[in-house]
Scaffold this motif. Structure first.
Motif, PDB file in Angstrom:
ATOM      1  N   HIS A  67       0.872  -1.176   0.000  1.00  0.00           N
ATOM      2  CA  HIS A  67       0.000   0.000   0.000  1.00  0.00           C
ATOM      3  C   HIS A  67       0.907   1.222   0.000  1.00  0.00           C
ATOM      4  O   HIS A  67       1.463   1.596   1.035  1.00  0.00           O
ATOM      5  N   ALA A  68       1.091   1.814  -1.180  1.00  0.00           N
ATOM      6  CA  ALA A  68       1.922   3.010  -1.337  1.00  0.00           C
ATOM      7  C   ALA A  68       1.080   4.217  -0.940  1.00  0.00           C
ATOM      8  O   ALA A  68       0.383   4.810  -1.756  1.00  0.00           O
ATOM      9  N   ASN A  69       1.164   4.551   0.320  1.00  0.00           N
ATOM     10  CA  ASN A  69       0.232   5.524   0.895  1.00  0.00           C
ATOM     11  C   ASN A  69       0.877   6.867   1.229  1.00  0.00           C
ATOM     12  O   ASN A  69       0.200   7.892   1.199  1.00  0.00           O
ATOM     13  N   VAL A 117       6.505   6.955  -4.970  1.00  0.00           N
ATOM     14  CA  VAL A 117       5.547   5.892  -5.295  1.00  0.00           C
ATOM     15  C   VAL A 117       6.060   5.075  -6.476  1.00  0.00           C
ATOM     16  O   VAL A 117       6.073   3.833  -6.442  1.00  0.00           O
ATOM     17  N   VAL A 162       7.147   1.084  -6.270  1.00  0.00           N
ATOM     18  CA  VAL A 162       6.528   0.075  -7.132  1.00  0.00           C
ATOM     19  C   VAL A 162       7.592  -0.590  -7.995  1.00  0.00           C
ATOM     20  O   VAL A 162       7.619  -1.819  -8.140  1.00  0.00           O
ATOM     21  N   VAL A 208      -2.362   2.258  -4.380  1.00  0.00           N
ATOM     22  CA  VAL A 208      -1.820   3.603  -4.213  1.00  0.00           C
ATOM     23  C   VAL A 208      -2.896   4.488  -3.600  1.00  0.00           C
ATOM     24  O   VAL A 208      -4.054   4.456  -4.030  1.00  0.00           O
ATOM     25  N   THR A 209      -2.526   5.264  -2.590  1.00  0.00           N
ATOM     26  CA  THR A 209      -3.443   6.273  -2.080  1.00  0.00           C
ATOM     27  C   THR A 209      -3.375   7.493  -2.984  1.00  0.00           C
ATOM     28  O   THR A 209      -2.360   8.191  -3.037  1.00  0.00           O
ATOM     29  N   SER A 210      -4.456   7.710  -3.720  1.00  0.00           N
ATOM     30  CA  SER A 210      -4.549   8.891  -4.565  1.00  0.00           C
ATOM     31  C   SER A 210      -5.508   9.873  -3.891  1.00  0.00           C
ATOM     32  O   SER A 210      -5.457  10.080  -2.686  1.00  0.00           O
ATOM     33  N   MET A 217      -0.746  10.064 -10.479  1.00  0.00           N
ATOM     34  CA  MET A 217      -0.941   8.732  -9.924  1.00  0.00           C
ATOM     35  C   MET A 217      -2.079   7.989 -10.615  1.00  0.00           C
ATOM     36  O   MET A 217      -2.016   6.775 -10.812  1.00  0.00           O
ATOM     37  N   VAL A 274      -1.306   4.387 -12.157  1.00  0.00           N
ATOM     38  CA  VAL A 274      -2.038   3.178 -11.771  1.00  0.00           C
ATOM     39  C   VAL A 274      -2.654   2.512 -12.997  1.00  0.00           C
ATOM     40  O   VAL A 274      -2.594   1.284 -13.150  1.00  0.00           O
ATOM     41  N   GLN A 282      -6.072   2.038  -7.107  1.00  0.00           N
ATOM     42  CA  GLN A 282      -5.891   3.190  -6.233  1.00  0.00           C
ATOM     43  C   GLN A 282      -7.176   3.474  -5.475  1.00  0.00           C
ATOM     44  O   GLN A 282      -8.277   3.199  -5.959  1.00  0.00           O
TER      45      GLN A 282
END
Length: 242
Positions: free
Chosen positions: A86-88, A116, A120, A137-139, A160, A164, A180
């Protein structure tokens, strides 16, 4: 009762606060072992005492290229492998561009975009070798609508959205899902830079959501059957008008 993520190893960047912490807690609740990735060692140690031995702290400074590059090695060393990233981690800049500090622009874009992409890029060979994985990904809703009071932040989240969608196409043939989560305004420290009038109105009319509500969406995405990818989930406060 066995959790839906039992046996999975997850890593959450920016995991010591806000949406990241809520995601860590939600994944733990579903049985995962979670590597909490953050630069605040003291905060992670305090949280790990509360959350138990299935959360593992990993200090990484994503704005330091050398430290950022160690993320997968650190995860493998501490947890053995990686199923979920989780790329947050991210930051926020609001206001008119003419009033925005140039160094702040660099810092935000490096964290919201470059880090990010680097994270990844670092983990996908490992996931490809394993033939499975999830990357979320948190967008932001700002990645779908050009929010006029946050041109730099909104642009980073549009980047992002593109990233994604392209990575989903590159990686789905390897058994890796990419999606995302795009929340509206979330009650967190990031809102400190919001225009005061906008923040006041949002608080008064209930146009904010809690980090847990975003984490619930992340769990929904992660627990679909493997033939289903939730590419983007937009999570809005009901009264948010944009």
């Amino acid at each position: 009762m066995v959790g839906k993520l039992e046996g999975k190893i997850a890593a959450v960047t920016g995991g010591a606060s806000g949406i990241g912490l809520a995601s860590v807690e939600a994944m733990l609740g579903e049985g995962a072992t979670v590597v909490m990735v953050d630069r605040d060692q003291k905060a992670m140690e305090t949280l790990c005492e509360r959350l138990g031995n299935k959360v593992i702290p990993l200090k990484v400074d994503l704005l330091d290229p050398a430290s950022c590059a160690t993320i997968l090695d650190g995860i493998i060393e501490k947890a053995g492998h990686l199923d979920i990233l989780h790329a947050n981690a991210g930051s926020y800049i609001g206001g008119d561009l003419t009033e925005t500090d140039l160094d702040a622009i660099d810092r935000m874009l490096n964290l919201n975009v470059n880090a990010v992409m680097k994270n990844v890029r670092t983990v996908i060979p490992h996931m490809i070798e394993r033939g499975s994985g999830d990357i979320i990904v948190t967008s932001s809703v700002a990645g779908h609508f050009p929010v006029p009071w946050e041109p730099v932040y909104s642009a980073s989240k549009w980047a992002m959205t593109c990233f994604v969608q392209t990575m989903r196409r590159q990686l789905n043939k390897h058994g890796i899902r990419v999606g995302q989560v795009s929340p509206g305004p979330v009650i967190s420290a990031l809102l400190a830079d919001w225009p005061e009038e906008n923040l006041r109105k949002a608080k008064e009319n209930g146009s904010l959501i809690e980090p847990k509500e975003v984490a619930d969406a992340v769990i929904f995405m992660l627990t679909r059957a493997r033939n289903v990818t939730i590419r983007d989930m937009i999570v809005l406060p009901t009264n948010f008008d944009i």
